[in-house]
Design a protein around this motif. Structure first.
Motif, PDB file in Angstrom:
ATOM      1  N   GLU A 223     -10.275  35.969  41.500  1.00 34.83           N
ATOM      2  CA  GLU A 223      -9.068  35.215  41.141  1.00 34.83           C
ATOM      3  C   GLU A 223      -7.837  36.119  41.170  1.00 34.83           C
ATOM      4  O   GLU A 223      -6.783  35.729  41.665  1.00 34.83           O
ATOM      5  N   GLU A 228      -9.413  30.979  45.248  1.00 36.41           N
ATOM      6  CA  GLU A 228      -9.630  29.807  44.403  1.00 36.41           C
ATOM      7  C   GLU A 228     -10.985  29.175  44.728  1.00 36.41           C
ATOM      8  O   GLU A 228     -11.663  29.628  45.651  1.00 36.41           O
ATOM      9  N   ASP A 229     -11.348  28.148  43.976  1.00 35.14           N
ATOM     10  CA  ASP A 229     -12.676  27.505  44.104  1.00 35.14           C
ATOM     11  C   ASP A 229     -13.788  28.553  44.082  1.00 35.14           C
ATOM     12  O   ASP A 229     -14.715  28.539  44.898  1.00 35.14           O
ATOM     13  N   VAL A 230     -13.697  29.471  43.139  1.00 37.82           N
ATOM     14  CA  VAL A 230     -14.655  30.581  43.066  1.00 37.82           C
ATOM     15  C   VAL A 230     -15.969  30.106  42.421  1.00 37.82           C
ATOM     16  O   VAL A 230     -15.949  29.468  41.366  1.00 37.82           O
ATOM     17  N   ALA A 249     -15.852  31.369  47.786  1.00 37.15           N
ATOM     18  CA  ALA A 249     -14.467  31.166  47.349  1.00 37.15           C
ATOM     19  C   ALA A 249     -13.624  30.970  48.602  1.00 37.15           C
ATOM     20  O   ALA A 249     -14.101  31.196  49.716  1.00 37.15           O
TER      21      ALA A 249
END
Ligand SMILES: C[S@@+](CC[C@H](N)C(=O)[O-])C[C@H]1O[C@@H](n2cnc3c(N)ncnc32)[C@H](O)[C@@H]1O
Length: 252
Positions: A223, A228-230, A249
């Motif tokens: 992050e 994002e969308d990790v 991610a």
């Protein structure tokens, strides 16, 4: 970590994997068979056992034998025709060869490794596999020798735990990825409550255990680097409280 400690550790890693490449080249096999590489135990938690029979059929024997990973990033990265893929710490080339076949002649698969013996083995394996859309680069994953915004997918198999400067690796991955680009990484990851000392009690640095990040550290690091969308998902336990994991991610 002091610069001196970091340099010593990196040299120890390079020597260990040069030895592993030589063992394969000389016909001795590697990984859990010889105790020369990641892990060193007689388990199937590392290496070629993590690939499907179909995938192993696509590979020269030496590429499969040289497999020292802790997962199968090509199975999670969902590669498409025409994509540019970069494998960090490409070793004997197993994931680069499989990626080159997935992205086809309109795509490219790069492998990056710091160990000359591994690069030589990977180039030989790629030639034997008959893939020409591959490039093996010499360098360190903390300073990726590719331009910004040039890669669709970064994969890696049991290498980031070996890095002496993980924040730089994650920042470099974000730099080379195109907008919306993604990662599909396999790595050893610790449960959040394990201290650095407890991780070191469970295995060596060069054996892919002591240098592992915890799940929380991985998520925070990605992050901070702009991902994002990790997601960090444990797949199989490799030592008490330490797991093979899939890390996914994308960059904004
Ligand atoms: C555990 S092996 C994994 C090889 C390969 N990914 C696989 O799955 O078989 C680690 C590899 O990463 C390379 N490596 C380790 N640290 C590196 C670094 N900082 N920069 C570039 N390569 C590195 C080693 O030379 C070795 O080939």
């Amino acid at each position: 970590m002091s610069t001196e400690t970091a340099d010593t550790l990196r040299e120890e890693v390079r020597r260990r994997y040069a030895e592993a490449a030589r063992a394969v080249t000389e016909g001795g096999g590697c990984g859990y068979r010889s105790g020369a590489c990641c892990d060193g135990s007689e388990s199937a938690d590392f290496g070629e056992a993590l690939y499907s029979l179909e995938q192993r059929g696509e590979l020269p024997d030496a590429a499969a034998l040289a497999s020292l990973g802790c997962g199968n990033p090509t199975a999670v990265a969902e590669l498409h025709e025409g994509e540019v893929v970069l494998d960090l710490g490409s070793g004997g080339g197993i994931d680069v060869i499989l990626s080159a076949k997935r992205v086809g002649p309109t795509g490219v698969a790069y492998g990056l490794d710091m160990t000359d013996e591994m690069l030589a083995l990977a180039r030989k394996n790629a030639a034997e596999a008959g893939v020409s859309n591959v490039h093996f680069l010499k360098g360190v994953i903390e300073e990726i020798p590719l331009p910004a915004d040039s890669v669709d997918v970064v994969i890696s198999n049991c290498v980031i735990n070996l890095s002496v400067d993980k924040p730089s690796v994650l920042t470099e991955i974000a730099r080379v990825l195109k907008a919306g680009g993604r990662i599909g990484i396999s790595d050893v990851v610790a449960e959040d409550d394990l201290t650095a000392d407890q991780r070191a009690e469970r295995g060596s640095y060069v054996g892919c255990i002591a240098g592992a990040l915890s799940r929380g550290e991985y998520i925070a690091g990605l992050e901070a680097a702009g991902f994002e969308d990790v997601a960090v998902e444990f797949t199989h336990e490799v030592a008490d409280g330490m797991h093979g994991a899939i890390i996914k991610a994308r960059v904004a």
